[in-house]
Enzyme design. Structure first.
Site, PDB file in Angstrom:
ATOM      1  N   HIS A  95     -22.461 -46.200   5.620  1.00 20.37           N
ATOM      2  CA  HIS A  95     -21.011 -46.404   5.714  1.00 20.37           C
ATOM      3  C   HIS A  95     -20.374 -46.219   4.343  1.00 20.37           C
ATOM      4  CE1 HIS A  95     -17.485 -48.108   7.962  1.00 20.37           C
ATOM      5  NE2 HIS A  95     -17.040 -48.121   6.712  1.00 20.37           N
ATOM      6  N   CYS A  96     -19.703 -45.097   4.187  1.00 18.07           N
ATOM      7  CA  CYS A  96     -18.961 -44.829   2.962  1.00 18.07           C
ATOM      8  C   CYS A  96     -17.802 -43.908   3.308  1.00 18.07           C
ATOM      9  CB  CYS A  96     -19.854 -44.214   1.884  1.00 18.07           C
ATOM     10  SG  CYS A  96     -20.746 -42.732   2.401  1.00 18.07           S
ATOM     11  N   HIS A 245     -19.561 -53.830   9.407  1.00 22.91           N
ATOM     12  CA  HIS A 245     -19.360 -54.888   8.417  1.00 22.91           C
ATOM     13  C   HIS A 245     -19.525 -56.309   8.955  1.00 22.91           C
ATOM     14  CE1 HIS A 245     -18.034 -51.483   6.231  1.00 22.91           C
ATOM     15  NE2 HIS A 245     -16.768 -51.505   6.578  1.00 22.91           N
ATOM     16  N   ASP A 312     -19.948 -49.114   1.729  1.00 22.47           N
ATOM     17  CA  ASP A 312     -18.505 -49.200   1.990  1.00 22.47           C
ATOM     18  C   ASP A 312     -17.700 -48.649   0.815  1.00 22.47           C
ATOM     19  OD1 ASP A 312     -16.267 -49.698   3.562  1.00 22.47           O
ATOM     20  OD2 ASP A 312     -16.020 -51.748   2.827  1.00 22.47           O
TER      21      ASP A 312
END
Length: 362
Positions: A95-96, A245, A312
């Site tokens: 997740h980025c 998240h 993230d």
């Protein structure tokens, strides 16, 4: 075989002007990707990593007022430390985001926030620095349904990146198939009010019909008590679901809260995965986020085959400064202290979810 390091210099020929990573040793080759061999406690690893932290580079170049960052959108950490934790080959940042550059890939007019530019070259350099060789780039709401920046990053990634798209009301099946060919393997639904109103059942069904047969995962961005409120909706999804998240639960409600009970029940279905990312968002204590790290570790132990992790980066819509991504990597020693669990979290699970080839084929 060992995957070559991706650095800013490798992608662009020189450090990117204004990069929050420019002027640091990030252009050097990443450490060899060997299996995790750390045996010292996580605290010792962090202390050692602090000794080799990179120098603070120059600040990002100012941007025109029309694209000035919004409150709550700080620049990325100026000098992320090199992690002490050695990650297994094929480790994935699941997740980025990439943002801009705005003068090449403009942000959507209807966006609710404006980030600092964080283009693909910056992300590649950061991943090389952290020891991550794969990543899943998630389309942000500030870019809307214009996926040109995402597709550009996927093409430059040469198979090392996968994407998650935002599907709008007018996005056609033909456009979705083009995204699939580029490397997109999922779509995201935002339920958070600061991004958009929660999608209706009709909107969800419309998206599901248009992506049918592609094997895409549904990524759900929830917060607070929404994991419990939408449990019945999540159970009704026909395919695989990933919750972002740690569902951004409220830790003040305790481990027995309704949202956490729902998350455990959803993981039990075998059709739902959880991103144990965002400990900096969930924590009520601040770095090193011990309360949220303990929660993430509990889910890795509970369902090691149903968890993934991501940085993230570059951390938008937060309070205060951006977290140190090197610290976030080192915290994996506490989140997944069992090497077998760490390998599942970073390699096996994201490879299966996002259709990466076997590590030896890269």
């Amino acid at each position: 075989m060992t995957e070559p390091a991706l650095t800013e210099a490798a992608l662009t020929g020189s450090p990117v002007a204004g990069s929050p990573l420019a002027g640091t040793p990030l252009a050097e080759a990443a450490r060899p990707e060997t299996a995790r061999t750390e045996t010292a406690p996580a605290e010792a690893a962090r202390a050692e990593a602090d000794k080799t932290a990179t120098a603070v580079p120059r600040a990002p170049a100012p941007r025109p007022p029309a694209t000035a960052p919004s409150p709550g959108c700080p620049p990325p950490h100026p000098s992320p430390r090199r992690p002490g934790l050695v990650l297994p080959p094929g480790s994935c940042d699941a997740h980025c985001h990439i943002f801009g550059p705005a003068d090449v890939f403009p942000y959507a007019a209807e966006r609710t926030f404006t980030p600092f530019d964080a283009p693909k070259e910056h992300l590649a350099a950061l991943h090389a620095h952290l020891g991550l060789s794969r990543a899943v780039v998630v389309q942000s709401s500030c870019s809307g349904v214009d996926h040109r920046g995402l597709v550009d990053a996927l093409e430059a990634g040469a198979g090392r990146l996968r994407g998650v798209a935002l599907i709008g009301e007018t996005t056609t099946r033909a456009e979705i198939e083009e995204l699939h060919r580029a490397g997109v393997r999922g779509f995201r639904l935002n339920f958070l009010p600061h991004l958009r109103s929660a999608p209706t059942r009709e909107e969800i069904d419309s998206v599901l019909a248009r992506v049918d047969g592609l094997g895409w995962v549904a990524e759900l961005h929830l917060a607070g008590r929404e994991a419990a409120e939408y449990e019945h909706v999540i159970r009704a999804f026909p395919g695989r679901v990933v919750i972002d998240h740690l569902a951004r639960v409220d830790l003040t409600e305790g481990y027995g809260s309704a949202p956490l009970r729902s998350l455990r029940a959803l993981l039990d279905t075998g059709n739902v995965w959880l991103k144990v990312s965002g400990v900096d968002r969930v924590s009520r204590q601040g770095p090193p986020y011990a309360d949220a790290v303990a929660l993430a570790a509990s889910f890795v132990t509970y369902a090691p085959e149903r968890v993934v992790w991501g940085t993230d980066y570059p951390h938008v819509n937060i309070e205060g400064a951006a977290p140190d991504d090197g610290l976030l990597v080192d915290l994996l020693a506490d989140i997944a202290p069992d090497p077998a669990h760490l390998h599942r979290l970073l390699v096996d699970n994201p490879a299966g979810l996002f259709d990466f080839p076997p590590v030896e084929d890269v």
